[in-house]
Design a protein around this motif. Sequence first.
Motif, PDB file in Angstrom:
ATOM      1  N   PRO A  92       0.845  -1.195   0.000  1.00  0.00           N
ATOM      2  CA  PRO A  92       0.000   0.000   0.000  1.00  0.00           C
ATOM      3  C   PRO A  92       0.882   1.247   0.000  1.00  0.00           C
ATOM      4  CG  PRO A  92      -0.800  -1.592   1.600  1.00  0.00           C
ATOM      5  CD  PRO A  92       0.520  -2.106   1.118  1.00  0.00           C
ATOM      6  N   ARG A  93       0.486   2.262  -0.782  1.00  0.00           N
ATOM      7  CA  ARG A  93       1.381   3.409  -0.957  1.00  0.00           C
ATOM      8  C   ARG A  93       1.652   4.157   0.343  1.00  0.00           C
ATOM      9  NH1 ARG A  93      -3.278   5.201  -3.989  1.00  0.00           N
ATOM     10  NH2 ARG A  93      -4.553   6.581  -2.705  1.00  0.00           N
ATOM     11  N   ILE A  94       0.759   4.033   1.341  1.00  0.00           N
ATOM     12  CA  ILE A  94       0.994   4.710   2.611  1.00  0.00           C
ATOM     13  C   ILE A  94       2.246   4.175   3.298  1.00  0.00           C
ATOM     14  CG2 ILE A  94      -0.398   3.120   3.993  1.00  0.00           C
ATOM     15  CD1 ILE A  94      -0.214   6.947   4.407  1.00  0.00           C
ATOM     16  N   LEU A  95       2.694   2.976   2.902  1.00  0.00           N
ATOM     17  CA  LEU A  95       3.874   2.366   3.511  1.00  0.00           C
ATOM     18  C   LEU A  95       5.133   2.550   2.668  1.00  0.00           C
ATOM     19  CD1 LEU A  95       2.336  -0.982   4.835  1.00  0.00           C
ATOM     20  CD2 LEU A  95       2.734   1.150   6.089  1.00  0.00           C
ATOM     21  N   ASP A  96       5.052   3.275   1.557  1.00  0.00           N
ATOM     22  CA  ASP A  96       6.233   3.508   0.731  1.00  0.00           C
ATOM     23  C   ASP A  96       7.329   4.172   1.560  1.00  0.00           C
ATOM     24  OD1 ASP A  96       5.085   2.433  -1.476  1.00  0.00           O
ATOM     25  OD2 ASP A  96       4.616   4.335  -2.455  1.00  0.00           O
ATOM     26  N   GLY A  97       8.518   3.576   1.527  1.00  0.00           N
ATOM     27  CA  GLY A  97       9.653   4.143   2.247  1.00  0.00           C
ATOM     28  C   GLY A  97       9.594   3.948   3.749  1.00  0.00           C
ATOM     29  N   THR A  98       8.635   3.156   4.228  1.00  0.00           N
ATOM     30  CA  THR A  98       8.455   2.953   5.668  1.00  0.00           C
ATOM     31  C   THR A  98       8.621   1.475   5.993  1.00  0.00           C
ATOM     32  OG1 THR A  98       6.896   4.792   5.799  1.00  0.00           O
ATOM     33  CG2 THR A  98       6.850   3.210   7.601  1.00  0.00           C
ATOM     34  N   GLU A  99       9.426   1.177   6.989  1.00  0.00           N
ATOM     35  CA  GLU A  99       9.599  -0.191   7.453  1.00  0.00           C
ATOM     36  C   GLU A  99       9.029  -0.314   8.858  1.00  0.00           C
ATOM     37  OE1 GLU A  99      10.656  -2.665   5.619  1.00  0.00           O
ATOM     38  OE2 GLU A  99      11.109  -1.370   3.899  1.00  0.00           O
ATOM     39  N   ASP A 157      -2.491   9.824   1.695  1.00  0.00           N
ATOM     40  CA  ASP A 157      -3.212   8.886   2.548  1.00  0.00           C
ATOM     41  C   ASP A 157      -3.076   9.140   4.041  1.00  0.00           C
ATOM     42  OD1 ASP A 157      -4.028   7.719   0.264  1.00  0.00           O
ATOM     43  OD2 ASP A 157      -2.872   5.892   0.466  1.00  0.00           O
ATOM     44  N   SER A 158      -2.041   9.851   4.453  1.00  0.00           N
ATOM     45  CA  SER A 158      -1.878  10.135   5.880  1.00  0.00           C
ATOM     46  C   SER A 158      -2.724  11.309   6.328  1.00  0.00           C
ATOM     47  CB  SER A 158      -0.411  10.427   6.199  1.00  0.00           C
ATOM     48  OG  SER A 158      -0.007  11.629   5.558  1.00  0.00           O
ATOM     49  N   GLY A 159      -3.394  11.990   5.388  1.00  0.00           N
ATOM     50  CA  GLY A 159      -4.157  13.171   5.749  1.00  0.00           C
ATOM     51  C   GLY A 159      -3.299  14.393   5.984  1.00  0.00           C
TER      52      GLY A 159
END
Length: 457
Positions: free
Chosen positions: A88-95, A359-361
Amino acid sequence: MLQPPRSGLTPLSDDAFKLSRWQTAETLIVLDPNGDAQPALATEWKQTDPHTWEFIIRSGVTFHDGTPLTAERVVASLTAATKASPKPRILDGTELKITAVGDDTVKITTSDIDPLLPQRLSSPQLSILAAKAYGKNGVVDPIGAGTGPFLLTSVNGTSSAHLDRYDGYWGTKAAAPGIDADFVPDGAARAAALRTGTADLVEAIPVAQAPLLDQALVHEVPMPRTNTLYLNTEKGPFADAKNREIAAAAINRKTIVDTVYEGRADIAQGLLGPALPWAADLRQPTTAPSPGNADGASITIGTFTDRPELPEVAVQLQQQLEAAGFKVKQDVREYAQIESDALAGKFDAFILSRATVLDSGDPVAYLYSDFACDGSFNISQLCDKGVDAAIQQASETAPGPERRTAIMAAERAVLDTHAAVPMLHERVIQGEASGLSDAARDPRERQLVLPGTAVNR
């Protein structure tokens, strides 16, 4: 509904927004109008160290198949999202590392310091579903697997879906006995469904159709989407800041709104519009562009046909810029054919309708991607130390009033370069039949049917 499902209604895709608009799948967090995190399936949370958060899971919640919501179930749903391909794009670059602590607490550890983690968890793409939803090879089937006031019972391909009221819902029970959702991509057909009474609630009525309807049934909702002219600061005439000012001063926003959008849009005062209710009061003064004459400088404006109003905007801009002394050519194609050229800086100017709240608002991701030196969507090819510093400051500030002030400082820094000229903020036009009550009018398009939504026939 405007668009049919593209991915079988898996919540790991944009189809997730249908699940949230139908109130069938829910997330740990929801957002208030300011974009601040509020409780949903998580009742409270705290940051225990710079990389670690703990979320308390709401008790007494059951999935639509009768199984209970537990910390382990939350861990499994979120972990499935982190392992999805694509993510999901909200998790791009996030682990994320997600574990259960007892029966009611979920611990999430982030690889980088992330003050926006609660807001990320509000994305419909991170909905929590029952174990039955998760099949082999990453397939996720949400039928009968949510926690919301409506239970998804069937999906008929790309034509329709049906939901029933879920009487075991943990919150306010739904007023309506169910939802019949039809997917109707044709805008004229959606408008006709409202006009003839075959639909109670209609998404995205086209601007051209709105005047043909009873205006009491038409409701305009500001969207966090800005129609902007991006100017190439790296090469060509707009590498000269004076030419950028001439172009910015030449644009008549009201004419574009009145002619192309028939008055159903908001004239832009900045990058962030009325869908963010705090932006106007915190907006900081910017340097007004100086008008002038471009003395015949030749420019090419690019845009795309996928949004039918953008070629019309290009016609208006050509007239306005030619009046300021530019020689203007247009290059209009389908988006898939033009995006790579736009990102490579092959246009002097590019017209884009851009979502400013992702997506994070929160608008920081948009500001970074579009205007930071190494932003992935930097069509203006802008690289300005002051802009980068302002965006970085905003990104490091905790959510709340101080972050919003920092965001508006970053907006001012961008606008002072005249690398982007915001023209208007779009609205979505929603149709509501006579007798319909308590439908959501949500700028983020996350909600549509609420527990209280009902029809008095």
